[in-house]
Design a protein around this motif. Sequence first.
Motif, PDB file in Angstrom:
ATOM      1  N   VAL A  72      22.014  16.416  24.769  1.00 50.63           N
ATOM      2  CA  VAL A  72      23.441  16.380  24.475  1.00 50.63           C
ATOM      3  C   VAL A  72      24.113  15.508  25.532  1.00 50.63           C
ATOM      4  CG1 VAL A  72      25.578  17.726  24.375  1.00 50.63           C
ATOM      5  CG2 VAL A  72      23.481  18.619  23.339  1.00 50.63           C
ATOM      6  N   VAL A  73      24.867  14.505  25.073  1.00 52.57           N
ATOM      7  CA  VAL A  73      25.559  13.601  25.989  1.00 52.57           C
ATOM      8  C   VAL A  73      27.057  13.718  25.715  1.00 52.57           C
ATOM      9  CG1 VAL A  73      25.678  11.280  26.929  1.00 52.57           C
ATOM     10  CG2 VAL A  73      23.581  12.051  25.777  1.00 52.57           C
ATOM     11  N   SER A 121      30.943  20.292  26.257  1.00 53.24           N
ATOM     12  CA  SER A 121      29.511  20.205  26.561  1.00 53.24           C
ATOM     13  C   SER A 121      28.926  21.590  26.804  1.00 53.24           C
ATOM     14  CB  SER A 121      29.275  19.299  27.770  1.00 53.24           C
ATOM     15  OG  SER A 121      29.875  19.826  28.933  1.00 53.24           O
ATOM     16  N   SER A 122      29.659  22.449  27.501  1.00 51.06           N
ATOM     17  CA  SER A 122      29.183  23.812  27.743  1.00 51.06           C
ATOM     18  C   SER A 122      29.034  24.584  26.438  1.00 51.06           C
ATOM     19  CB  SER A 122      30.157  24.533  28.679  1.00 51.06           C
ATOM     20  OG  SER A 122      29.768  25.870  28.886  1.00 51.06           O
ATOM     21  N   LEU A 123      30.005  24.423  25.554  1.00 49.14           N
ATOM     22  CA  LEU A 123      29.954  25.089  24.251  1.00 49.14           C
ATOM     23  C   LEU A 123      28.762  24.617  23.437  1.00 49.14           C
ATOM     24  CD1 LEU A 123      31.225  26.829  21.997  1.00 49.14           C
ATOM     25  CD2 LEU A 123      32.584  24.827  21.357  1.00 49.14           C
ATOM     26  N   LEU A 124      28.536  23.300  23.408  1.00 50.23           N
ATOM     27  CA  LEU A 124      27.437  22.741  22.620  1.00 50.23           C
ATOM     28  C   LEU A 124      26.089  23.211  23.148  1.00 50.23           C
ATOM     29  CD1 LEU A 124      28.627  19.061  22.032  1.00 50.23           C
ATOM     30  CD2 LEU A 124      28.521  20.909  20.355  1.00 50.23           C
ATOM     31  N   VAL A 125      25.916  23.145  24.458  1.00 48.49           N
ATOM     32  CA  VAL A 125      24.634  23.549  25.037  1.00 48.49           C
ATOM     33  C   VAL A 125      24.358  25.011  24.748  1.00 48.49           C
ATOM     34  CG1 VAL A 125      23.398  23.930  27.200  1.00 48.49           C
ATOM     35  CG2 VAL A 125      24.603  21.768  26.809  1.00 48.49           C
ATOM     36  N   ARG A 126      25.359  25.867  24.946  1.00 45.05           N
ATOM     37  CA  ARG A 126      25.175  27.300  24.701  1.00 45.05           C
ATOM     38  C   ARG A 126      24.856  27.571  23.234  1.00 45.05           C
ATOM     39  NH1 ARG A 126      29.581  28.736  26.508  1.00 45.05           N
ATOM     40  NH2 ARG A 126      30.784  29.155  24.620  1.00 45.05           N
ATOM     41  N   GLU A 143      20.492  28.673  19.023  1.00 46.98           N
ATOM     42  CA  GLU A 143      19.781  28.309  17.795  1.00 46.98           C
ATOM     43  C   GLU A 143      18.315  27.969  18.052  1.00 46.98           C
ATOM     44  OE1 GLU A 143      20.895  28.188  14.529  1.00 46.98           O
ATOM     45  OE2 GLU A 143      22.611  29.289  15.323  1.00 46.98           O
ATOM     46  N   SER A 144      17.823  28.318  19.236  1.00 46.40           N
ATOM     47  CA  SER A 144      16.417  28.170  19.629  1.00 46.40           C
ATOM     48  C   SER A 144      16.032  26.744  20.011  1.00 46.40           C
ATOM     49  CB  SER A 144      15.475  28.674  18.517  1.00 46.40           C
ATOM     50  OG  SER A 144      15.736  30.016  18.201  1.00 46.40           O
TER      51      SER A 144
END
Length: 233
Positions: free
Chosen positions: A5-6, A13-18, A23-24
């Motif tokens: 994720v860039v 970015s924190s939301l996307l990574v979490r 989602e495994s």
Amino acid sequence: MRLLVVEDDPALSSLLVRALREESYAVDLAQDGQEAEWLAFENPYDVIVLDVMLPIKDGVTVLKNLRDGGIQTPVLFLTAKDSKDDVVKGLDIGGDDYITKPFSLDELLARIRALLRRNSGVTSSILEIGPIRIDPAKKQVTRDGKAIELTAKEYALMEYFGRNAGVVLSRTQLSEHVWDMNFEPTSNVVDVYVGYLRNKVDKAWGSNFIKTMRGHGYMFDVDADQGIEVSKS
């Protein structure tokens, strides 16, 4: 499956990574174009989620450099509504898809799954290998119609095996695609999780689909062995 994720916005970015880890997916994060380039050349990602507007190097420049360097990982652009020209340019130089901010997480996940299917040559949204059925949208695995309860990491390993059925996978390949950059390469965690998965997918049914290929790694294959020495251990 391992994603990069860039995104330079800390909250997004924190939301996307979490969300992606829930989602495994194994997820690495870069917050500028230079870091993204370095990570993409260093690691074999399955999909790159790439913001167009980034510090140091913009997303289009990053993609051009990756493609020029032989990196063919599928790229999903994140773009603001007023940067469509950049997206068109990015698609022309090898981008695969884009999604406009703000976006729903469900749509983002669907687009990632579509890129994973396209990259592995699978047309159906469901992976079916003999009696094994893997549903990436629901993160569910069944055998002969019966659900197999897996942890998030066990599921991630099972999905990677399923997308590479019949292919011998080294421990390095498994660690690079199922674990993120925090993985400790000297540990035996790959073998441990293969053992967990084998107990649930094979031993309960008395089969040997997850094969140990001595000196090579592992292979998920519902057919007869491929002539390489196989161990059930």
